[in-house]
Design a protein around this motif. Structure first.
Motif, short mmCIF file in Angstrom:
data_model
loop_
_atom_site.label_atom_id
_atom_site.label_comp_id
_atom_site.label_asym_id
_atom_site.label_seq_id
_atom_site.Cartn_x
_atom_site.Cartn_y
_atom_site.Cartn_z
N MET A 492 0.84 -1.21 0.00
CA MET A 492 0.00 0.00 0.00
C MET A 492 0.87 1.26 0.00
SD MET A 492 -3.08 -1.06 2.61
CE MET A 492 -3.91 0.52 2.43
N THR A 493 1.96 1.23 0.77
CA THR A 493 2.89 2.37 0.82
C THR A 493 3.52 2.59 -0.55
OG1 THR A 493 3.38 1.95 3.14
CG2 THR A 493 4.94 3.31 1.92
N GLU A 494 3.97 1.49 -1.18
CA GLU A 494 4.57 1.59 -2.50
C GLU A 494 3.58 2.13 -3.53
OE1 GLU A 494 5.98 -2.33 -3.26
OE2 GLU A 494 7.84 -2.07 -2.09
N GLN A 495 2.32 1.67 -3.42
CA GLN A 495 1.29 2.13 -4.35
C GLN A 495 1.03 3.63 -4.17
OE1 GLN A 495 -2.38 -0.07 -4.15
NE2 GLN A 495 -3.43 1.26 -5.58
N THR A 496 0.98 4.05 -2.91
CA THR A 496 0.77 5.48 -2.62
C THR A 496 1.92 6.32 -3.16
OG1 THR A 496 -0.46 4.91 -0.61
CG2 THR A 496 0.39 7.16 -0.78
N ASP A 497 3.15 5.82 -2.97
CA ASP A 497 4.33 6.54 -3.47
C ASP A 497 4.30 6.67 -4.99
OD1 ASP A 497 5.24 6.80 -0.91
OD2 ASP A 497 6.66 5.12 -1.02
N GLU A 498 3.88 5.58 -5.66
CA GLU A 498 3.78 5.60 -7.12
C GLU A 498 2.73 6.61 -7.58
OE1 GLU A 498 3.01 1.67 -8.54
OE2 GLU A 498 4.96 0.88 -7.90
N ASN A 500 1.71 9.25 -5.91
CA ASN A 500 2.20 10.61 -5.63
C ASN A 500 3.22 11.04 -6.68
OD1 ASN A 500 0.59 10.81 -3.36
ND2 ASN A 500 2.21 10.11 -1.96
N THR A 501 4.08 10.09 -7.08
CA THR A 501 5.09 10.39 -8.09
C THR A 501 4.43 10.72 -9.42
OG1 THR A 501 6.66 8.89 -7.02
CG2 THR A 501 7.11 9.49 -9.31
N GLU A 502 3.41 9.89 -9.76
CA GLU A 502 2.69 10.11 -11.02
C GLU A 502 1.96 11.46 -11.00
OE1 GLU A 502 -0.78 7.95 -13.73
OE2 GLU A 502 0.10 6.93 -12.01
N GLU A 503 1.37 11.81 -9.84
CA GLU A 503 0.65 13.07 -9.72
C GLU A 503 1.61 14.25 -9.85
OE1 GLU A 503 -2.19 15.39 -6.45
OE2 GLU A 503 -1.80 13.23 -6.28
N SER A 504 2.80 14.11 -9.26
CA SER A 504 3.79 15.18 -9.32
C SER A 504 4.28 15.39 -10.75
CB SER A 504 4.98 14.84 -8.42
OG SER A 504 4.58 14.73 -7.08
N SER A 505 4.49 14.30 -11.46
CA SER A 505 4.95 14.40 -12.85
C SER A 505 3.91 15.02 -13.75
CB SER A 505 5.35 13.01 -13.37
OG SER A 505 4.22 12.16 -13.38
N ASN A 506 2.64 14.74 -13.43
CA ASN A 506 1.55 15.31 -14.24
C ASN A 506 1.43 16.82 -14.01
OD1 ASN A 506 0.87 12.86 -15.35
ND2 ASN A 506 -0.68 12.38 -13.80
N ASN A 507 1.72 17.21 -12.73
CA ASN A 507 1.65 18.63 -12.41
C ASN A 507 2.85 19.39 -12.99
OD1 ASN A 507 -0.74 18.30 -11.03
ND2 ASN A 507 0.27 17.92 -9.05
#
Length: 507
Positions: A492-498, A500-507
């Motif tokens: 779950m932690t890894e999924q959340t990190d992924e 967040n990373t994807e959201e940051s890259s989109n922004n």
């Protein structure tokens, strides 16, 4: 799961599909499985030269010495056997030596079955054709199932010094064997049919309630109790109530309700099933006596072969029954061929295992004695030798063989278990418990091992030891739950990190 891990996982499943070669050819998805093993052979170099090997099936004399087995004077090359092992080597490295021997025998047995089938196909003059289009389709399947591109496949071939042209020839030879055996099986089972009566019998169901009273040592009280129960029913007392008060079956407290049963008789046995289907809804049988006791049956519902539902299922039932009948006929036919075949296994440990599972204990002892003389540090050979001696009721030599196995592999819990079982059979309770305790000490976190030991201690009326095993089982279960929880939290932690990373890259 990464691509490489996924491919390995799929291939690992294939290893245990190999146990019964005949059943493999009955599976609808067998070609998918073969695609995977072909890929494994490619990356391991195992399939290369397969066509050349097949095309020289008549070179008996010069190959007999190198043969791992000979089937009706036709050798099975040790090379082909070890190629199969090589393809699976990374999965076999962690196996205990006894399980490795079993797997080796399964591989050899599949090769023996294949050889017999191809020999029979030759007798039946079976001819098949494999086209280049077939090869293309096969390669497409390999790429799809292993999530590979054509360039990746070419690279894998190149790394093994295999040309695409040579590999296509090998696949063609491989497919020819597949098609030949398919055609043979189709010919053998072509006259199998399913009758309307069989379809009706397969569809029909009756819902049954029962009262069961066991036979008593005095010879009469069981029958008297059954007669009393039947009299109550005839007086108008509800069947379910009588079942609760009189029946000794496990379903007594639910009013004796067995549920729906079929003509196959798996639930109640042939006699009681026939009696049940002869009853109308609401009808109660007379007392039915069997070896185990006295039975009273009542049919509460019927599902007869009529109406729209039956008509809608007829073809499906027919197809299912046809497949079952073909499989049964094929199995019987092949077993007769195998029983008549002359099969020689040239490796003593494999010949010994074959003799052992066939309960030919004298030859099993002979071959495993030879095996331990050739490999005196292999504890599995001593373990199987002990089983063979035990089969001959020579417990003294069985104990000696197990002592040697334990000396070689002192951490193998199953060796202590087997020794304890021998002493248990000899009514030496003290020695049996001693070895069962050692088995527990060496079983580690194997929950099923401690469950087995708990059952043994319970049978021996050793309640404290059984409770101790239950404590270990509970501790292991708790540990497994905690590990599963940690793994889930990590995922779950890894999924959340992924995310967040994807959201940051989109922004």
């Amino acid at each position: 799961m990464k691509g490489e891990e996924r491919r390995n996982f799929k291939f690992f499943n294939f290893l245990y599909e190999e146990e019964d070669f005949m059943h493999r050819f009955l599976r609808k998805n067998r070609h998918i499985i073969v695609w995977i093993v072909v890929f494994a052979f490619v990356v391991g170099g195992g399939l290369f030269g397969y066509g050349a090997y097949i095309s020289n099936r008549n070179y008996v004399a010069q190959q007999k010495r190198q043969a791992i087995a000979v089937v009706n004077k036709e050798p099975i090359s040790a090379l082909e056997f070890y190629q199969r092992l090589r393809a699976a080597s990374q999965y076999l490295m962690g196996l205990p030596s006894d399980q490795l021997l079993v797997y080796k025998y399964q591989i050899l047995n599949s090769l023996i079955d294949k050889t017999l089938l191809l020999q029979q196909a030759e007798k039946e003059k079976i001819k098949v054709k494999v086209t280049e289009e077939d090869v293309d389709k096969y390669i497409e399947g390999i790429l799809a199932q292993n999530e590979m591109t054509e360039d990746e496949l070419k690279e894998a071939l190149k790394n093994n010094n295999i040309t695409m042209a040579d590999w296509r020839k090998d696949i063609k030879a491989y497919l020819k064997e597949e098609k030949t055996i398919d055609a043979l099986i189709e010919k053998v089972t072509s006259d199998i049919t399913v009758t309307d009566e069989e379809i009706i019998e397969e569809y029909e169901r009756v819902r049954v309630s029962r009262i069961f009273i066991s036979k008593k040592e005095d010879g009469n009280s069981g029958k008297i109790k059954a007669e009393e129960a039947l009299a109550k029913i005839k007086e108008g007392v509800d069947f379910a109530e009588v079942a609760k008060n009189f029946s000794e079956a496990v379903d007594a407290q639910t009013g004796g309700d067995v549920g729906f049963i079929s003509h196959a008789g798996y639930r109640l046995g042939k006699l009681l099933t026939e009696k049940a289907f002869a009853l109308e809804v609401g009808q109660v049988s007379d007392i039915i006596e069997t070896d185990s006791g006295y039975h009273i049956l009542k049919v509460t519902e019927r599902k007869d072969a009529e109406g729209e539902e039956f008509e809608a299922q007829k073809e499906e039932i027919k197809e299912r029954l046809l497949n079952i009948k073909k499989a049964q006929a094929q199995s019987k036919w092949f077993q007769e061929i195998k029983n008549e075949a002359k099969i020689e296994i040239n490796y003593p440990h494999l010949a010994g295992y074959k003799a052992l599972i066939e309960e030919d204990y004298e030859n099993a002892v002979k071959y495993f004695e030879e095996a331990v003389s050739e490999a005196p540090e292999n504890e599995a050979y001593y373990s199987f030798l002990a089983q063979a001696y035990k089969g001959m009721n020579n417990n003294e030599k069985a104990i000696t063989a197990l002592e040697k196995a334990i000396e070689i592999a002192p951490d193998d819990w199953e060796l202590y278990l087997n020794m304890g079982q021998i002493y248990k059979d000899l009514k030496n309770k003290e020695k049996a418990i001693e070895y069962f305790k050692k088995a527990s000490e060496h079983a580690g976190d194997k929950r099923w091992a401690h469950t087995r030991l708990k059952t043994i201690f319970t049978e021996m009326n050793e309640s404290e030891l059984a409770e101790a095993e239950q404590t270990i089982i509970n501790e292991i279960a708790q540990k497994e739950m905690e590990e599963a929880k940690k793994l889930k939290e990590k995922q779950m932690t890894e999924q959340t990190d992924e995310e967040n990373t994807e959201e940051s890259s989109n922004n």
